[in-house]
Write a protein that holds these residues in place. Structure first.
Motif, PDB file in Angstrom:
ATOM      1  N   LEU A  50      47.155  -1.596  23.043  1.00  0.00           N
ATOM      2  CA  LEU A  50      48.781  -1.615  23.124  1.00  0.00           C
ATOM      3  C   LEU A  50      49.135  -1.437  25.018  1.00  0.00           C
ATOM      4  O   LEU A  50      50.075  -1.801  25.751  1.00  0.00           O
ATOM      5  CB  LEU A  50      49.780  -0.097  22.505  1.00  0.00           C
ATOM      6  N   ILE A  51      47.753  -0.254  25.395  1.00  0.00           N
ATOM      7  CA  ILE A  51      48.444  -0.942  26.545  1.00  0.00           C
ATOM      8  C   ILE A  51      47.830  -1.526  27.633  1.00  0.00           C
ATOM      9  O   ILE A  51      47.898  -2.116  28.903  1.00  0.00           O
ATOM     10  CB  ILE A  51      47.117   0.514  27.137  1.00  0.00           C
ATOM     11  N   ASP A  52      46.649  -1.998  26.833  1.00  0.00           N
ATOM     12  CA  ASP A  52      46.500  -3.641  27.144  1.00  0.00           C
ATOM     13  C   ASP A  52      47.594  -4.624  26.830  1.00  0.00           C
ATOM     14  O   ASP A  52      47.604  -5.126  28.386  1.00  0.00           O
ATOM     15  CB  ASP A  52      45.251  -4.574  26.840  1.00  0.00           C
ATOM     16  N   ALA A  53      48.558  -4.449  26.538  1.00  0.00           N
ATOM     17  CA  ALA A  53      49.758  -5.269  26.631  1.00  0.00           C
ATOM     18  C   ALA A  53      50.791  -4.757  27.248  1.00  0.00           C
ATOM     19  O   ALA A  53      51.574  -6.096  27.795  1.00  0.00           O
ATOM     20  CB  ALA A  53      50.394  -4.983  24.678  1.00  0.00           C
ATOM     21  N   ILE A  90      53.469  -3.722  36.594  1.00  0.00           N
ATOM     22  CA  ILE A  90      52.475  -2.292  35.808  1.00  0.00           C
ATOM     23  C   ILE A  90      51.402  -2.570  35.411  1.00  0.00           C
ATOM     24  O   ILE A  90      50.279  -3.232  35.117  1.00  0.00           O
ATOM     25  CB  ILE A  90      53.578  -2.541  34.368  1.00  0.00           C
ATOM     26  N   GLY A  91      50.974  -1.897  36.406  1.00  0.00           N
ATOM     27  CA  GLY A  91      49.325  -1.282  36.203  1.00  0.00           C
ATOM     28  C   GLY A  91      48.806  -0.862  34.858  1.00  0.00           C
ATOM     29  O   GLY A  91      49.435  -0.899  34.357  1.00  0.00           O
ATOM     30  N   ALA A 145      52.467   3.777  27.001  1.00  0.00           N
ATOM     31  CA  ALA A 145      52.349   3.776  26.152  1.00  0.00           C
ATOM     32  C   ALA A 145      52.037   5.097  25.293  1.00  0.00           C
ATOM     33  O   ALA A 145      52.093   5.653  24.710  1.00  0.00           O
ATOM     34  CB  ALA A 145      50.739   3.375  25.981  1.00  0.00           C
ATOM     35  N   LEU A 146      50.972   6.598  25.806  1.00  0.00           N
ATOM     36  CA  LEU A 146      51.226   7.862  26.077  1.00  0.00           C
ATOM     37  C   LEU A 146      52.543   8.367  25.447  1.00  0.00           C
ATOM     38  O   LEU A 146      52.829   9.149  25.097  1.00  0.00           O
ATOM     39  CB  LEU A 146      50.309   8.513  26.982  1.00  0.00           C
ATOM     40  N   TYR A 147      53.269   8.242  26.949  1.00  0.00           N
ATOM     41  CA  TYR A 147      54.778   8.811  26.433  1.00  0.00           C
ATOM     42  C   TYR A 147      55.412   7.471  24.489  1.00  0.00           C
ATOM     43  O   TYR A 147      56.716   8.759  24.096  1.00  0.00           O
ATOM     44  CB  TYR A 147      55.745   7.759  27.216  1.00  0.00           C
ATOM     45  N   LEU A 148      55.848   6.561  24.823  1.00  0.00           N
ATOM     46  CA  LEU A 148      55.762   5.776  23.663  1.00  0.00           C
ATOM     47  C   LEU A 148      55.470   6.775  22.456  1.00  0.00           C
ATOM     48  O   LEU A 148      56.086   6.641  21.188  1.00  0.00           O
ATOM     49  CB  LEU A 148      56.085   5.012  23.948  1.00  0.00           C
ATOM     50  N   ILE A 149      53.784   6.490  21.932  1.00  0.00           N
ATOM     51  CA  ILE A 149      53.516   7.475  21.271  1.00  0.00           C
ATOM     52  C   ILE A 149      53.641   8.639  20.778  1.00  0.00           C
ATOM     53  O   ILE A 149      53.671   8.879  20.079  1.00  0.00           O
ATOM     54  CB  ILE A 149      51.875   7.083  20.689  1.00  0.00           C
TER      55      ILE A 149
END
Lengths: 199, 236
Positions: A10-13, A20-21, A29-33
């Protein structure tokens, strides 16, 4: 690398987004999950739906869910007024101004000789068909005021002249709230040349 | 190359969008020849109008890598008529392909500046052909790619105005017995060498010859600007 391969993916995507780096992608990603799974679900569904449905309007080349976009299908808008812009983002900017009630034609680029972008890449054949078959009273050339944008505008103006259609170019000049001292000389020269009677 | 450069006269040969609002400029500078410069947030800047091809710029940049970072810009705009930008794009593309990176080309820089000034002052009824051929010859000469048009390559005999010659990049000028269509008149070759483009025949021969030499040196690459403007002149 995290403890989850799916999270890494997900981070890679997310890194594919402009500006966005890796660090920002990780935070998202951490916020969404962790904090907003419902929001993540909505994003996933909407991205998937947009990819399935969104294509280009057959009349104006703007993004559209159907064969014709909502702007082209809107009977309240003037058919005789056609605004030519470079990108869908330009349509959104003009729509946000709320000052235009005609229809659009989106080039999805501009003539760029060194990059090899020519008339065939910008849908000029479709534009020509519209000029031939529709009752268009005026074309507003709203390409960007760059050399390439001006050449593109010139080309369309030549095309419109063949069908005796009036063409106008959006005004270029001093931005509202700006100060003359800080405006570059080229813009100021254009603003002076295109001055209007004050009433 | 120095780490920091200031007040360097330069022209933009090409600009490419980079990320959301930045630009990468391909520049022709007076002391460093062709270099690439990154301009962060260029499209949102108040002086965004300066980042256009055809303007006389004074630039500053920093950085040790091949891609420099722009630190200073000042501009003296040139009013080149829109219809003549086809010439600017053509010449820019030639420079992009043929100029080596980071190599001083002062004379050529002055010739390029002179060409743009000529375009800016151009009168509608003047022919641009001679101006362009002359610049192409300057470019090829500066890069050591221009053959001698006064002498046959193998026999080293002087070119005679009354005879006919063929030209090939590998074998140079060679006398041909009959005046074939692909050949050049000796008189035309001598006029080209002296840059006397005063007849249509000389201009046509110069165009044919220059195209042959340029195409050879492009090593199979197509000039997009030439292709595009042929297309534009045909259509709509």
């Amino acid at each position: 690398m995290s403890s989850s391969a799916a999270l890494d993916n997900l981070i890679d995507a997310l890194c594919c987004l402009p500006g966005i780096g890796r660090k920002s992608a990780q935070r998202m990603a951490l916020y969404l999950i962790d904090k907003n799974r419902q929001g993540a679900q909505a994003i996933a569904q909407n991205i998937s739906a947009a990819l399935d449905k969104v294509g280009h309007c057959e009349r104006c080349r703007n993004f559209s869910d159907a064969a014709h976009c909502q702007i082209c299908e809107n009977a309240k808008r003037q058919d005789g007024l056609l605004c030519v812009v470079e990108t869908p983002a330009d349509v959104m900017a003009i729509e946000a101004s709320g000052s235009f009630q005609g229809k659009y034609f989106v080039l999805l680029g501009k003539l760029s000789p060194i990059d090899g972008i020519g008339p065939d890449d910008l849908g000029f054949d479709l534009l020509q068909q519209r000029l031939e078959s529709e009752q268009i009273d005026e074309i507003i050339l709203a390409t960007n005021p760059t050399v390439e944008g001006d050449i593109t505008a010139q080309y369309i103006a030549d095309l419109a002249a063949r069908y005796q259609i009036k063409t106008s170019r959006i005004a270029h000049g001093v931005p509202l709230g700006g100060e003359l001292e800080y405006v570059d000389s080229g813009t100021l020269a254009r603003a002076l040349n295109a001055r209007q009677l004050f009433s | 190359m120095q780490n920091r450069v200031n007040d360097q006269p330069a022209f933009i040969l090409h600009r490419r969008d980079f990320q959301e609002s930045s630009l990468i400029l391909e520049l022709f500078t007076i002391d460093f020849g062709r270099i690439s410069v990154l301009v962060k947030g260029a499209r949102k800047r108040r002086d965004a109008a300066y980042f256009q091809t055809g303007h006389r710029l004074q630039l500053g940049w920093g950085g040790r890598s091949a891609l420099k970072i722009l630190t200073q810009i000042d501009c003296r705009p040139l009013q080149i008529p829109l219809k003549l930008y086809s010439c600017v794009f053509y010449v820019n593309e030639l420079l992009l392909y043929l100029l080596p990176r980071e190599q001083e080309q002062r004379d050529l820089f002055h010739r390029y500046q002179h060409l743009l000034l000529e375009l800016a002052q151009h009168q509608a009824d003047d022919s641009l052909e001679a101006v362009l051929r002359s610049f192409e010859m300057d470019l090829l000469q500066q890069l050591g790619l221009m053959p001698d048009l006064t002498m046959e390559h193998y026999s080293e005999q002087s070119v005679q105005a009354v005879l006919h010659y063929t030209f090939d990049m590998l074998t140079g000028l060679r006398r041909c017995e009959d005046g074939s269509e692909a050949g050049f008149g000796g008189g035309e070759l001598l006029s080209i060498q002296q840059r006397r483009f005063d007849t249509t025949a000389v201009l046509k021969a110069a165009k044919r010859l220059m195209r042959k030499i340029i195409d050879y040196n492009l090593q199979g690459r197509t000039l997009q600007s030439r292709k595009l403007f042929q297309q534009l002149n045909k259509k709509p």
